[in-house]
Write a protein that holds these residues in place. Structure first.
Motif, PDB file in Angstrom:
ATOM      1  N   GLY A   9       0.866  -8.783   5.066  1.00  0.00           N
ATOM      2  CA  GLY A   9       0.240  -7.742   4.234  1.00  0.00           C
ATOM      3  C   GLY A   9       0.833  -7.754   2.831  1.00  0.00           C
ATOM      4  N   GLN A  10       0.337  -6.818   2.014  1.00  0.00           N
ATOM      5  CA  GLN A  10       0.754  -6.809   0.610  1.00  0.00           C
ATOM      6  C   GLN A  10       2.244  -6.494   0.452  1.00  0.00           C
ATOM      7  OE1 GLN A  10      -0.465  -4.655  -3.565  1.00  0.00           O
ATOM      8  NE2 GLN A  10      -1.054  -3.701  -1.677  1.00  0.00           N
ATOM      9  N   ALA A  11       2.678  -5.400   1.067  1.00  0.00           N
ATOM     10  CA  ALA A  11       4.087  -5.027   0.964  1.00  0.00           C
ATOM     11  C   ALA A  11       4.954  -6.133   1.567  1.00  0.00           C
ATOM     12  CB  ALA A  11       4.338  -3.708   1.688  1.00  0.00           C
ATOM     13  N   LYS A  14       5.362  -8.978  -0.843  1.00  0.00           N
ATOM     14  CA  LYS A  14       6.209  -8.665  -2.002  1.00  0.00           C
ATOM     15  C   LYS A  14       7.688  -8.568  -1.604  1.00  0.00           C
ATOM     16  CE  LYS A  14       3.543  -5.285  -3.697  1.00  0.00           C
ATOM     17  NZ  LYS A  14       3.306  -4.129  -4.533  1.00  0.00           N
ATOM     18  N   VAL A  64      -8.409  -5.705   5.109  1.00  0.00           N
ATOM     19  CA  VAL A  64      -8.994  -4.911   6.199  1.00  0.00           C
ATOM     20  C   VAL A  64      -9.109  -3.439   5.818  1.00  0.00           C
ATOM     21  CG1 VAL A  64      -8.209  -6.519   7.995  1.00  0.00           C
ATOM     22  CG2 VAL A  64      -6.766  -4.560   7.401  1.00  0.00           C
ATOM     23  N   GLY A  66      -7.098  -0.910   5.239  1.00  0.00           N
ATOM     24  CA  GLY A  66      -6.324   0.133   5.913  1.00  0.00           C
ATOM     25  C   GLY A  66      -6.683   0.319   7.388  1.00  0.00           C
ATOM     26  N   GLY A 105      -0.349   0.410   6.013  1.00  0.00           N
ATOM     27  CA  GLY A 105      -1.636  -0.182   5.618  1.00  0.00           C
ATOM     28  C   GLY A 105      -2.411  -0.721   6.809  1.00  0.00           C
ATOM     29  N   GLY A 106      -3.092  -1.849   6.604  1.00  0.00           N
ATOM     30  CA  GLY A 106      -3.931  -2.394   7.664  1.00  0.00           C
ATOM     31  C   GLY A 106      -3.433  -3.734   8.181  1.00  0.00           C
ATOM     32  N   THR A 107      -3.325  -4.705   7.276  1.00  0.00           N
ATOM     33  CA  THR A 107      -2.998  -6.062   7.717  1.00  0.00           C
ATOM     34  C   THR A 107      -1.570  -6.159   8.252  1.00  0.00           C
ATOM     35  OG1 THR A 107      -4.473  -6.876   5.997  1.00  0.00           O
ATOM     36  CG2 THR A 107      -3.039  -8.491   7.022  1.00  0.00           C
ATOM     37  N   GLY A 108      -0.609  -5.634   7.475  1.00  0.00           N
ATOM     38  CA  GLY A 108       0.790  -5.700   7.909  1.00  0.00           C
ATOM     39  C   GLY A 108       1.030  -4.808   9.109  1.00  0.00           C
ATOM     40  N   GLU A 138       2.217  10.067   1.049  1.00  0.00           N
ATOM     41  CA  GLU A 138       1.077   9.176   1.286  1.00  0.00           C
ATOM     42  C   GLU A 138       0.157   9.837   2.323  1.00  0.00           C
ATOM     43  OE1 GLU A 138       1.823   4.913   1.428  1.00  0.00           O
ATOM     44  OE2 GLU A 138       3.865   5.248   0.732  1.00  0.00           O
ATOM     45  N   ASN A 165      10.193   4.597   2.722  1.00  0.00           N
ATOM     46  CA  ASN A 165       9.858   4.448   1.298  1.00  0.00           C
ATOM     47  C   ASN A 165      10.347   5.628   0.456  1.00  0.00           C
ATOM     48  OD1 ASN A 165       8.965   2.003   0.444  1.00  0.00           O
ATOM     49  ND2 ASN A 165       6.787   2.404   0.787  1.00  0.00           N
ATOM     50  N   MET A 179       8.187   1.027  -6.397  1.00  0.00           N
ATOM     51  CA  MET A 179       8.096  -0.062  -5.401  1.00  0.00           C
ATOM     52  C   MET A 179       9.027  -1.205  -5.784  1.00  0.00           C
ATOM     53  SD  MET A 179       6.225   0.816  -3.007  1.00  0.00           S
ATOM     54  CE  MET A 179       4.988   2.035  -2.628  1.00  0.00           C
ATOM     55  N   ASN A 183      11.975  -2.520  -3.517  1.00  0.00           N
ATOM     56  CA  ASN A 183      11.985  -3.912  -3.043  1.00  0.00           C
ATOM     57  C   ASN A 183      13.291  -4.620  -3.410  1.00  0.00           C
ATOM     58  OD1 ASN A 183       9.495  -3.243  -2.172  1.00  0.00           O
ATOM     59  ND2 ASN A 183       8.359  -4.631  -3.507  1.00  0.00           N
TER      60      ASN A 183
HETATM   61  N1  GTP Z   1       8.548  -0.842  -0.225  1.00  0.00           N
HETATM   62  C1  GTP Z   1       7.305  -1.189  -0.549  1.00  0.00           C
HETATM   63  N2  GTP Z   1       6.256  -0.588   0.048  1.00  0.00           N
HETATM   64  C2  GTP Z   1       5.016  -0.969  -0.316  1.00  0.00           C
HETATM   65  C3  GTP Z   1       4.770  -1.972  -1.290  1.00  0.00           C
HETATM   66  N3  GTP Z   1       3.415  -2.118  -1.418  1.00  0.00           N
HETATM   67  C4  GTP Z   1       2.860  -1.252  -0.557  1.00  0.00           C
HETATM   68  N4  GTP Z   1       3.814  -0.554   0.115  1.00  0.00           N
HETATM   69  C5  GTP Z   1       3.620   0.437   1.186  1.00  0.00           C
HETATM   70  O1  GTP Z   1       2.935  -0.223   2.239  1.00  0.00           O
HETATM   71  C6  GTP Z   1       1.904   0.587   2.774  1.00  0.00           C
HETATM   72  C7  GTP Z   1       0.575  -0.092   2.569  1.00  0.00           C
HETATM   73  O2  GTP Z   1       0.663  -1.365   3.094  1.00  0.00           O
HETATM   74  P1  GTP Z   1       0.115  -2.667   2.342  1.00  0.00           P
HETATM   75  O3  GTP Z   1       1.099  -3.747   2.614  1.00  0.00           O
HETATM   76  O4  GTP Z   1      -0.229  -2.371   0.935  1.00  0.00           O
HETATM   77  O5  GTP Z   1      -1.225  -2.925   3.143  1.00  0.00           O
HETATM   78  P2  GTP Z   1      -1.745  -4.266   3.820  1.00  0.00           P
HETATM   79  O6  GTP Z   1      -0.907  -4.571   4.987  1.00  0.00           O
HETATM   80  O7  GTP Z   1      -1.869  -5.321   2.772  1.00  0.00           O
HETATM   81  O8  GTP Z   1      -3.155  -3.834   4.410  1.00  0.00           O
HETATM   82  P3  GTP Z   1      -4.631  -3.772   3.798  1.00  0.00           P
HETATM   83  O9  GTP Z   1      -4.461  -3.645   2.295  1.00  0.00           O
HETATM   84  O10 GTP Z   1      -5.226  -2.574   4.431  1.00  0.00           O
HETATM   85  O11 GTP Z   1      -5.269  -5.038   4.215  1.00  0.00           O
HETATM   86  C8  GTP Z   1       1.999   1.894   2.055  1.00  0.00           C
HETATM   87  O12 GTP Z   1       2.721   2.801   2.854  1.00  0.00           O
HETATM   88  C9  GTP Z   1       2.751   1.590   0.770  1.00  0.00           C
HETATM   89  O13 GTP Z   1       3.544   2.655   0.325  1.00  0.00           O
HETATM   90  C10 GTP Z   1       5.897  -2.591  -1.897  1.00  0.00           C
HETATM   91  O14 GTP Z   1       5.801  -3.493  -2.743  1.00  0.00           O
HETATM   92  N5  GTP Z   1       7.127  -2.168  -1.474  1.00  0.00           N
END
Ligand code: GTP
Length: 377
Positions: A9-11, A14, A64, A66, A105-108, A138, A165, A179, A183
């Protein structure tokens, strides 16, 4: 600990990047390989890691949105491709696999527990997760997602290190700055933990070019101590603090003990988590400033404070002017923050399910057993 790191996932992507960069900058080489997985193509672009795009046939590279059940589904559907990509990276040297993901989120959130289960099925080395909990502000979807994901991940992974977080956010930071700060903090703490178990000769000693004498090291932390501390499974947390070392070695008894107190009382990834089943104290600094007496006293203090009889301790020789204390806590399910989070998640799920009567307050241990939060798998 020779580690293969997977960000989902995005987080996840990163944080995996921040960790790999920190390990590289410090010359630790504990992270042997890192991979980022996502269902959103845009979130993979620009990451300096190898990547795998999952769920392309279902969500066409758009993520996905969320939906963590869909996140779990696309990871399951594409598990063969992901495992294939990982099989060339996990070898006989690998001592642990770390999966990192934001659980809100969704994917992670959906993908991490599925991946943990698949990796556990195949590999003998421990599979650990680093799970990022959404901040209090959130929305309910994030809270409910994270509750379901955590419940499942706690079962599937060998241990899940929780990062709240809200724990390391600086007041006044924008969300993006916040963030980035979080990180960096995760990278330094988890990065030190992974490096702490590495044999000295394996470290390039980027900080001092080999200036550390090998025979300092009777009490140097070993990878097996990290693994043994996490052996009980369930949830874990890390605490960290750093202070300037004194030139007078006698003063460093107090520097080590007070830095350890700060690490545990104000610096943990899960605020208010102080009781634990097991713990590991890593004292990092120049060997001549790491007072033996100080480390021993600090270890005894951690024992008293956590109520655990299983507190390991050791040194991590680093050529810096500071003394740092890293405390790994294992078995923190009963901490107030986990209880508060599981209640928040159950309420959020009840809101989304429109079954608000199901959200009565319970203790956290119970929320891992009962049906208030759906399991993902
Ligand atoms: N510590 C930290 N938390 C993050 C970061 N980016 C997103 N989040 C947290 O991660 C959660 C969202 O998850 P993401 O990783 O953005 O979502 P994803 O898994 O990519 O899922 P989808 O976008 O739905 O496909 C939220 O609670 C955010 O606060 C980051 O760079 N660092």
């Amino acid at each position: 600990m020779k580690t293969v790191l997977v960000g989902v996932g995005q987080a996840g992507g990163k944080v995996a990047t921040a960790l790999a960069e920190y390990d590289d900058e410090m010359g630790f080489r504990a992270i042997r390989d890192a991979l980022a997985i996502n269902s959103a193509k845009a979130d993979l672009q620009g990451l300096p890691l190898d990547t795998v795009l999952i769920g392309q046939d279902v969500v066409k590279g758009h993520g996905v949105g969320g939906d963590n059940q869909l996140g779990a589904e696309v990871m399951q559907n594409d598990a063969d491709e992901v495992l294939n990509e990982l099989s060339g990276r996990i070898d006989s040297e690998t001592e642990a696999i770390f999966i990192v993901a934001g659980l809100g989120g969704g994917t992670g959130s959906g993908g991490a527990p599925v991946l943990a289960k698949e990796l556990e099925r195949i590999y003998d080395v421990p599979v650990y997760a680093i799970g990022i909990l959404p901040g209090r502000d959130e929305g309910s979807l994030y809270q409910a997602n994270a509750g379901r994901s955590l419940k499942t991940l706690a079962r599937e992974a060998d241990s899940t290190i929780l990062i709240d977080n809200d724990a390391w956010r600086e007041t006044g930071d924008s969300v993006a700055e916040g963030m980035a700060t979080i990180n960096e903090r995760i990278a330094r703490r988890i990065g030190l933990l992974l490096a702490a178990g590495e044999p000295i000769e394996d470290r390039s000693m980027g900080l001092g070019g080999g200036g550390i004498d090998r025979d300092v090291g009777q009490s140097v932390v070993d990878t097996s101590e990290v693994i043994n501390t996490l052996r009980g499974g369930g949830l874990a947390a890390v605490g960290y603090a750093s202070s300037e070392a004194s030139e007078d070695p006698d003063d460093n008894v107090n520097v080590v003990t007070s830095t350890t107190r700060q690490a545990l009382l104000t610096g943990t990834s899960l605020p208010e988590a102080t009781t634990a089943d097991a713990a590991l104290l890593v004292a990092a600094g120049r060997p001549d400033s790491l007072s033996r007496k100080g480390v021993e006293r600090a270890r005894s203090w951690v024992e008293e404070e956590t109520g655990s009889m299983e507190v390991r301790g050791g040194d991590f020789p680093l050529d810096t002017d500071d003394i740092s204390a890293l405390v790994l806590l294992s078995g923190v399910e009963g901490s107030p923050r986990v209880t508060a989070f599981m209640n928040r998640a159950a309420e959020a799920q009840a809101e989304t399910d429109d079954q608000s009567e199901g959200a009565a307050k319970r203790d956290a241990a119970e929320s891992f057993q009962n049906d208030e939060l759906d399991d993902l798998l």
